[in-house]
Design a protein around this motif. Structure first.
Motif, PDB file in Angstrom:
ATOM      1  N   LYS A 228     -14.677 -42.614  -9.743  1.00 21.90           N
ATOM      2  CA  LYS A 228     -15.819 -42.630 -10.665  1.00 21.90           C
ATOM      3  C   LYS A 228     -16.191 -41.248 -11.186  1.00 21.90           C
ATOM      4  O   LYS A 228     -16.653 -41.111 -12.325  1.00 21.90           O
ATOM      5  N   TYR A 229     -16.011 -40.202 -10.367  1.00 25.31           N
ATOM      6  CA  TYR A 229     -16.355 -38.863 -10.825  1.00 25.31           C
ATOM      7  C   TYR A 229     -15.159 -38.086 -11.351  1.00 25.31           C
ATOM      8  O   TYR A 229     -15.270 -36.910 -11.661  1.00 25.31           O
ATOM      9  N   GLY A 230     -13.996 -38.739 -11.437  1.00 18.95           N
ATOM     10  CA  GLY A 230     -12.837 -38.120 -12.067  1.00 18.95           C
ATOM     11  C   GLY A 230     -11.702 -37.800 -11.124  1.00 18.95           C
ATOM     12  O   GLY A 230     -11.900 -37.142 -10.106  1.00 18.95           O
ATOM     13  N   VAL A 231     -10.502 -38.291 -11.449  1.00 18.47           N
ATOM     14  CA  VAL A 231      -9.286 -38.016 -10.674  1.00 18.47           C
ATOM     15  C   VAL A 231      -8.176 -37.646 -11.643  1.00 18.47           C
ATOM     16  O   VAL A 231      -7.990 -38.305 -12.668  1.00 18.47           O
ATOM     17  N   LEU A 232      -7.444 -36.593 -11.320  1.00 14.67           N
ATOM     18  CA  LEU A 232      -6.293 -36.190 -12.138  1.00 14.67           C
ATOM     19  C   LEU A 232      -5.008 -36.548 -11.401  1.00 14.67           C
ATOM     20  O   LEU A 232      -4.808 -36.148 -10.254  1.00 14.67           O
ATOM     21  N   ILE A 233      -4.157 -37.296 -12.086  1.00 16.00           N
ATOM     22  CA  ILE A 233      -2.863 -37.700 -11.533  1.00 16.00           C
ATOM     23  C   ILE A 233      -1.775 -37.424 -12.569  1.00 16.00           C
ATOM     24  O   ILE A 233      -2.067 -37.086 -13.723  1.00 16.00           O
ATOM     25  N   LYS A 234      -0.517 -37.572 -12.123  1.00  8.03           N
ATOM     26  CA  LYS A 234       0.621 -37.417 -13.025  1.00  8.03           C
ATOM     27  C   LYS A 234       1.559 -38.603 -12.849  1.00  8.03           C
ATOM     28  O   LYS A 234       1.675 -39.143 -11.740  1.00  8.03           O
ATOM     29  N   PRO A 235       2.249 -39.015 -13.899  1.00  7.83           N
ATOM     30  CA  PRO A 235       3.193 -40.132 -13.773  1.00  7.83           C
ATOM     31  C   PRO A 235       4.240 -39.923 -12.693  1.00  7.83           C
ATOM     32  O   PRO A 235       4.678 -40.879 -12.051  1.00  7.83           O
ATOM     33  N   GLU A 236       4.623 -38.675 -12.452  1.00  9.06           N
ATOM     34  CA  GLU A 236       5.664 -38.392 -11.457  1.00  9.06           C
ATOM     35  C   GLU A 236       5.219 -38.697 -10.028  1.00  9.06           C
ATOM     36  O   GLU A 236       6.041 -38.757  -9.115  1.00  9.06           O
ATOM     37  N   PHE A 237       3.901 -38.903  -9.836  1.00 12.14           N
ATOM     38  CA  PHE A 237       3.401 -39.257  -8.501  1.00 12.14           C
ATOM     39  C   PHE A 237       3.721 -40.706  -8.133  1.00 12.14           C
ATOM     40  O   PHE A 237       3.581 -41.091  -6.976  1.00 12.14           O
ATOM     41  N   PHE A 238       4.134 -41.498  -9.108  1.00 10.83           N
ATOM     42  CA  PHE A 238       4.284 -42.937  -8.915  1.00 10.83           C
ATOM     43  C   PHE A 238       5.737 -43.371  -9.124  1.00 10.83           C
ATOM     44  O   PHE A 238       6.484 -42.748  -9.873  1.00 10.83           O
ATOM     45  N   LYS A 239       6.079 -44.460  -8.491  1.00  8.68           N
ATOM     46  CA  LYS A 239       7.356 -45.121  -8.722  1.00  8.68           C
ATOM     47  C   LYS A 239       7.087 -46.454  -9.418  1.00  8.68           C
ATOM     48  O   LYS A 239       5.978 -46.988  -9.350  1.00  8.68           O
TER      49      LYS A 239
END
Length: 231
Positions: free
Chosen positions: A181-192
């Motif tokens: 809710k307060y903001g998360v930064l992720i990248k596509p490379e973190f996921f399969k």
């Protein structure tokens, strides 16, 4: 004008000035403006803000109920009223031919109508699918939080310092479960791919995201940021 009257007026003006300074300091004036002002001025000003990153693509993503589209205005206004500009603000919603998307919203953001209802995971899964082949930094936000003016700048700064980590902002020290809710930064490379294909869209986004990051051995960095408010 009598001397006493001048003194009284001077005191009144001083009190009023202090009052408005306090309102500005605690961002109360900004909060009121974001709630009630039109998005047009924010949209116009946004194009003149410096981009947050000259190299990597940065996308803000969120989802909401089809019945709550008009309630997004203060949230979107706060994401436009930033110190830096991202490449795209993406709102993912299930496709529904009967839904009337507000005109102001189509001017302010990119509407991504999905063929499937992803529930609370709708802020992440459709965006990962769009950005899967890129090095995009994806900032996941909620549909009922007004974000601080330097929210994007702060979370990107932390990402620059910790490029291989997921980044999130929170008001307390517990990081057992990430709260988007307060903001998360992720990248596509973190996921399969299997993380997306095998997802139960009925579950809550916070444990879902936390479990995937832990399973993929992605370190998590918390940013101490207290300028965003739920409304």
């Amino acid at each position: 004008m009598k001397s006493n009257t001048k003194i009284i007026l001077s005191i009144v003006f001083t009190i009023i000035s202090i009052f408005f300074i306090l309102l500005s300091y605690f961002e109360i004036i900004r909060y009121i403006q974001l709630q009630y002002c039109s998005s047009d001025s924010y949209i116009k000003a946004y194009s003149n803000i410096d981009p947050v990153d000259q190299n990597d693509r940065v996308v803000i993503t969120l989802t909401t109920k089809l019945t709550d589209l008009n309630k997004l205005k203060p949230v979107i206004n706060s994401l436009l009223d930033q110190t830096v500009r991202v490449n795209q603000i993406l709102v993912n919603i299930p496709r529904n031919t009967e839904t009337q998307i507000p005109n102001w919203l189509t001017k302010a953001v990119t509407i991504n109508q999905t063929g499937q209802n992803y529930g609370k995971l709708g802020s992440i899964i459709p965006t990962l699918m769009r950005e899967c082949e890129s090095k995009t930094r994806i900032i996941v936000v909620d549909d009922n939080v007004i974000y601080g003016k330097d929210f994007v700048e702060k979370i990107i700064e932390s990402s620059n310092e910790h490029p291989n980590n997921a980044i999130y902002t929170k008001k307390c020290d517990n990081i057992e479960i990430i709260e988007t809710k307060y903001g998360v930064l992720i990248k596509p490379e973190f996921f399969k791919l299997e993380d997306i294909q095998n997802s139960d869209v009925s579950i809550d986004i916070n444990p879902w995201l936390t479990n995937i990051l832990k399973k993929r051995y992605i370190n998590i960095t918390k940013v101490n940021y207290n300028e965003s408010y739920k409304f």
